[in-house]
Write a protein that holds these residues in place. Sequence first.
Motif, PDB file in Angstrom:
ATOM      1  N   LEU A 277       0.861  -1.187   0.000  1.00 38.95           N
ATOM      2  CA  LEU A 277       0.000   0.000   0.000  1.00 38.95           C
ATOM      3  C   LEU A 277       0.888   1.224   0.000  1.00 38.95           C
ATOM      4  N   MET A 278       0.515   2.210  -0.819  1.00 39.39           N
ATOM      5  CA  MET A 278       1.347   3.393  -0.998  1.00 39.39           C
ATOM      6  C   MET A 278       0.521   4.659  -0.844  1.00 39.39           C
ATOM      7  N   ALA A 279       1.213   5.738  -0.508  1.00 40.00           N
ATOM      8  CA  ALA A 279       0.618   7.074  -0.389  1.00 40.00           C
ATOM      9  C   ALA A 279      -0.446   7.133   0.695  1.00 40.00           C
ATOM     10  N   LEU A 280      -0.245   6.375   1.777  1.00 43.17           N
ATOM     11  CA  LEU A 280      -1.114   6.479   2.939  1.00 43.17           C
ATOM     12  C   LEU A 280      -0.657   7.645   3.800  1.00 43.17           C
ATOM     13  N   GLN A 281      -1.382   7.911   4.883  1.00 46.78           N
ATOM     14  CA  GLN A 281      -0.901   8.875   5.845  1.00 46.78           C
ATOM     15  C   GLN A 281       0.261   8.270   6.619  1.00 46.78           C
ATOM     16  N   PRO A 282       1.264   9.047   6.973  1.00 43.99           N
ATOM     17  CA  PRO A 282       2.401   8.493   7.736  1.00 43.99           C
ATOM     18  C   PRO A 282       1.934   7.770   8.997  1.00 43.99           C
ATOM     19  N   GLN A 283       2.396   6.526   9.166  1.00 45.43           N
ATOM     20  CA  GLN A 283       2.100   5.673  10.320  1.00 45.43           C
ATOM     21  C   GLN A 283       0.588   5.440  10.496  1.00 45.43           C
ATOM     22  N   GLU A 284      -0.149   5.489   9.390  1.00 41.40           N
ATOM     23  CA  GLU A 284      -1.583   5.209   9.435  1.00 41.40           C
ATOM     24  C   GLU A 284      -1.818   3.730   9.725  1.00 41.40           C
ATOM     25  N   LYS A 285      -2.718   3.439  10.641  1.00 47.03           N
ATOM     26  CA  LYS A 285      -2.998   2.064  11.053  1.00 47.03           C
ATOM     27  C   LYS A 285      -4.214   1.519  10.301  1.00 47.03           C
ATOM     28  N   PHE A 286      -4.175   0.209  10.028  1.00 43.87           N
ATOM     29  CA  PHE A 286      -5.291  -0.454   9.351  1.00 43.87           C
ATOM     30  C   PHE A 286      -5.204  -1.949   9.619  1.00 43.87           C
ATOM     31  N   ASN A 287      -6.191  -2.683   9.170  1.00 43.45           N
ATOM     32  CA  ASN A 287      -6.237  -4.134   9.332  1.00 43.45           C
ATOM     33  C   ASN A 287      -6.245  -4.806   7.973  1.00 43.45           C
ATOM     34  N   VAL A 288      -5.595  -5.955   7.905  1.00 44.02           N
ATOM     35  CA  VAL A 288      -5.584  -6.771   6.689  1.00 44.02           C
ATOM     36  C   VAL A 288      -6.317  -8.069   6.981  1.00 44.02           C
ATOM     37  N   GLU A 289      -7.262  -8.430   6.121  1.00 40.11           N
ATOM     38  CA  GLU A 289      -8.021  -9.667   6.285  1.00 40.11           C
ATOM     39  C   GLU A 289      -8.009 -10.426   4.969  1.00 40.11           C
ATOM     40  N   ILE A 290      -7.914 -11.747   5.070  1.00 40.89           N
ATOM     41  CA  ILE A 290      -7.943 -12.608   3.890  1.00 40.89           C
ATOM     42  C   ILE A 290      -9.103 -13.579   4.061  1.00 40.89           C
ATOM     43  N   TYR A 291      -9.979 -13.605   3.050  1.00 36.29           N
ATOM     44  CA  TYR A 291     -11.168 -14.442   3.093  1.00 36.29           C
ATOM     45  C   TYR A 291     -11.152 -15.434   1.926  1.00 36.29           C
ATOM     46  N   THR A 292     -11.788 -16.576   2.134  1.00 33.73           N
ATOM     47  CA  THR A 292     -12.109 -17.424   1.003  1.00 33.73           C
ATOM     48  C   THR A 292     -13.276 -16.801   0.258  1.00 33.73           C
ATOM     49  N   LEU A 293     -13.535 -17.284  -0.938  1.00 33.17           N
ATOM     50  CA  LEU A 293     -14.629 -16.727  -1.723  1.00 33.17           C
ATOM     51  C   LEU A 293     -15.962 -16.951  -1.040  1.00 33.17           C
ATOM     52  N   GLU A 294     -16.054 -17.984  -0.179  1.00 30.53           N
ATOM     53  CA  GLU A 294     -17.292 -18.253   0.542  1.00 30.53           C
ATOM     54  C   GLU A 294     -17.474 -17.323   1.728  1.00 30.53           C
ATOM     55  N   GLY A 295     -16.470 -16.482   2.009  1.00 34.12           N
ATOM     56  CA  GLY A 295     -16.607 -15.514   3.086  1.00 34.12           C
ATOM     57  C   GLY A 295     -15.986 -15.936   4.394  1.00 34.12           C
ATOM     58  N   LYS A 296     -15.216 -17.029   4.434  1.00 33.49           N
ATOM     59  CA  LYS A 296     -14.583 -17.476   5.667  1.00 33.49           C
ATOM     60  C   LYS A 296     -13.257 -16.749   5.873  1.00 33.49           C
ATOM     61  N   LEU A 297     -13.107 -16.145   7.036  1.00 32.51           N
ATOM     62  CA  LEU A 297     -11.877 -15.437   7.366  1.00 32.51           C
ATOM     63  C   LEU A 297     -10.781 -16.456   7.696  1.00 32.51           C
ATOM     64  N   VAL A 298      -9.669 -16.417   6.949  1.00 32.78           N
ATOM     65  CA  VAL A 298      -8.597 -17.393   7.159  1.00 32.78           C
ATOM     66  C   VAL A 298      -7.328 -16.757   7.715  1.00 32.78           C
ATOM     67  N   LYS A 299      -7.206 -15.441   7.621  1.00 38.09           N
ATOM     68  CA  LYS A 299      -6.017 -14.782   8.152  1.00 38.09           C
ATOM     69  C   LYS A 299      -6.319 -13.311   8.376  1.00 38.09           C
ATOM     70  N   THR A 300      -5.841 -12.759   9.481  1.00 37.36           N
ATOM     71  CA  THR A 300      -6.017 -11.332   9.745  1.00 37.36           C
ATOM     72  C   THR A 300      -4.846 -10.830  10.572  1.00 37.36           C
ATOM     73  N   PHE A 301      -4.447  -9.594  10.353  1.00 36.55           N
ATOM     74  CA  PHE A 301      -3.384  -9.003  11.150  1.00 36.55           C
ATOM     75  C   PHE A 301      -3.462  -7.486  11.070  1.00 36.55           C
ATOM     76  N   ALA A 302      -2.954  -6.842  12.119  1.00 36.01           N
ATOM     77  CA  ALA A 302      -2.887  -5.385  12.170  1.00 36.01           C
ATOM     78  C   ALA A 302      -1.658  -4.900  11.409  1.00 36.01           C
ATOM     79  N   ALA A 303      -1.772  -3.731  10.795  1.00 40.87           N
ATOM     80  CA  ALA A 303      -0.672  -3.195   9.998  1.00 40.87           C
ATOM     81  C   ALA A 303      -0.564  -1.696  10.221  1.00 40.87           C
ATOM     82  N   GLU A 304       0.600  -1.146   9.854  1.00 44.55           N
ATOM     83  CA  GLU A 304       0.836   0.287  10.029  1.00 44.55           C
ATOM     84  C   GLU A 304       1.786   0.768   8.946  1.00 44.55           C
ATOM     85  N   ALA A 305       1.439   1.884   8.320  1.00 42.68           N
ATOM     86  CA  ALA A 305       2.307   2.469   7.302  1.00 42.68           C
ATOM     87  C   ALA A 305       3.576   3.025   7.944  1.00 42.68           C
ATOM     88  N   ASP A 306       4.636   3.145   7.137  1.00 37.92           N
ATOM     89  CA  ASP A 306       5.874   3.713   7.666  1.00 37.92           C
ATOM     90  C   ASP A 306       5.794   5.234   7.673  1.00 37.92           C
TER      91      ASP A 306
END
Length: 449
Positions: free
Chosen positions: A382-411
């Motif tokens: 991800l690019m051109a975010l606000q400096p040190q902006e926080k967000f969450n990343v989630e990965i789902y199967t096509l059926e909608g099942k959450l298989v992975k999630t983690f917190a993230a922060e821009a540099d």
Amino acid sequence: MKITLPLPLVQLLKVSLPMLFLVLFLGPLQAQTLRIMPLGNSITQGNTEYVSYRYPLWKKLLDAEVDFEFVGSHNENYGGRPTYEAYNGQTFNNRNEGHWGWNTDQILNGNPGERSKQQLSQWMQRYTPDIVLMHLGTNDMFKGEILDEATLNRTLDNLQETVRQIRVKSPNVIILMAQLIPIDYGNGNANRNVSNLNARIPALAQELNTIQSPVVVVDQNTGFDATSGRDTYDGLHPNASGMEKIAQRWFEAIMDQIIVPLPVELVSFKGIATTSGVQLSWSTASEQDNSHFEVQRALDASDFAAIGQVEGAGTTSLTRSYAFEDKEASAGTSYYRLKQVDFSGETSYSNVVAVTTSSDGLAADMRLYPTHTRGDLVTLQLMALQPQEKFNVEIYTLEGKLVKTFAAEADRRGNYAERINPAELQKASLYLVRATFPDRVYLRHLMVD
């Protein structure tokens, strides 16, 4: 003219053209009246003088020409049934699931001394909500002392079970989960308990969130003054000012979640930040009596103002493409929508798109590469975010099942990069990778052989 809403409605449809393609590929969705269930305690139910946020929210949704109805097991307020003035020629039905003085245990298991049907699982047999406005847990916070971890966890578990029971009847429901309004009542322990619970709400919502049934946090706490005479009449229950504030937050959240289709068949609406502003583009598959589009912009996703007009094609079954450039967009996030106007003067609105630009004019963007892998590591960027902006990343199967999630922060420069190992995901061929911010969502697809 009434606007009907295609259901089920999920937040991802607003930001994902690939997902929109999947919906269109699977066939048209049935248009129907949107059923909204207000769920909570006295703050939701109201009394005969301060009738709760539900009445001003009803008027806001009528003004927005949303085809909806409130649903619930009763139409009573505490102390009786108030007299409501008609609005725009319509009568308020007062349906709700607000229960004065009840905690989360009572919502799930019934009030002691009453019939067993007085509980959520029984109420849900009478209706099927599309959206639930959940402001629940305030009465759990009155324990005299600061809640211990076990008591706090019990409230959170009850909120989770509440969502589960609602989904049994309404698997595609959208849950708008409130961070509770503050309390200025008693020795202050209750408000500290509210603060502790509110701090845990985002993690709970993230855990419960699915593509099929989104759970969205609505901050009802910030900006609400619980001082008696300010936004409450007793330090706990909203007065007219408090009712209006709560209604506005729910209204913004509802309008942010639903997709309101135009009389024209709109197949795309997107915005891209450029060095000279924001480039908006949209296309239609067909149009009927379409006079023009009014392009509107807001800085807070609610207070929209017209910034331009684009002529429509009248009546046509041919595909049409449109464009508009906003050269006066400011740095940060701007919200855009289309107001479609018929020759008769009737109007309706598109979904809202959010476009974020940085001070140097670069567009915030999310990249995923490769998008098709046989097991090699995948880079999320991800690019051109606000400096040190926080967000969450989630990965789902096509059926909608959450298989992975983690917190993230821009540099410090507003950039972020992470490697994803497909071997850590469940065995599926197509995934949805989502980066979720408080005011926007980015979505990309990942194919794994």
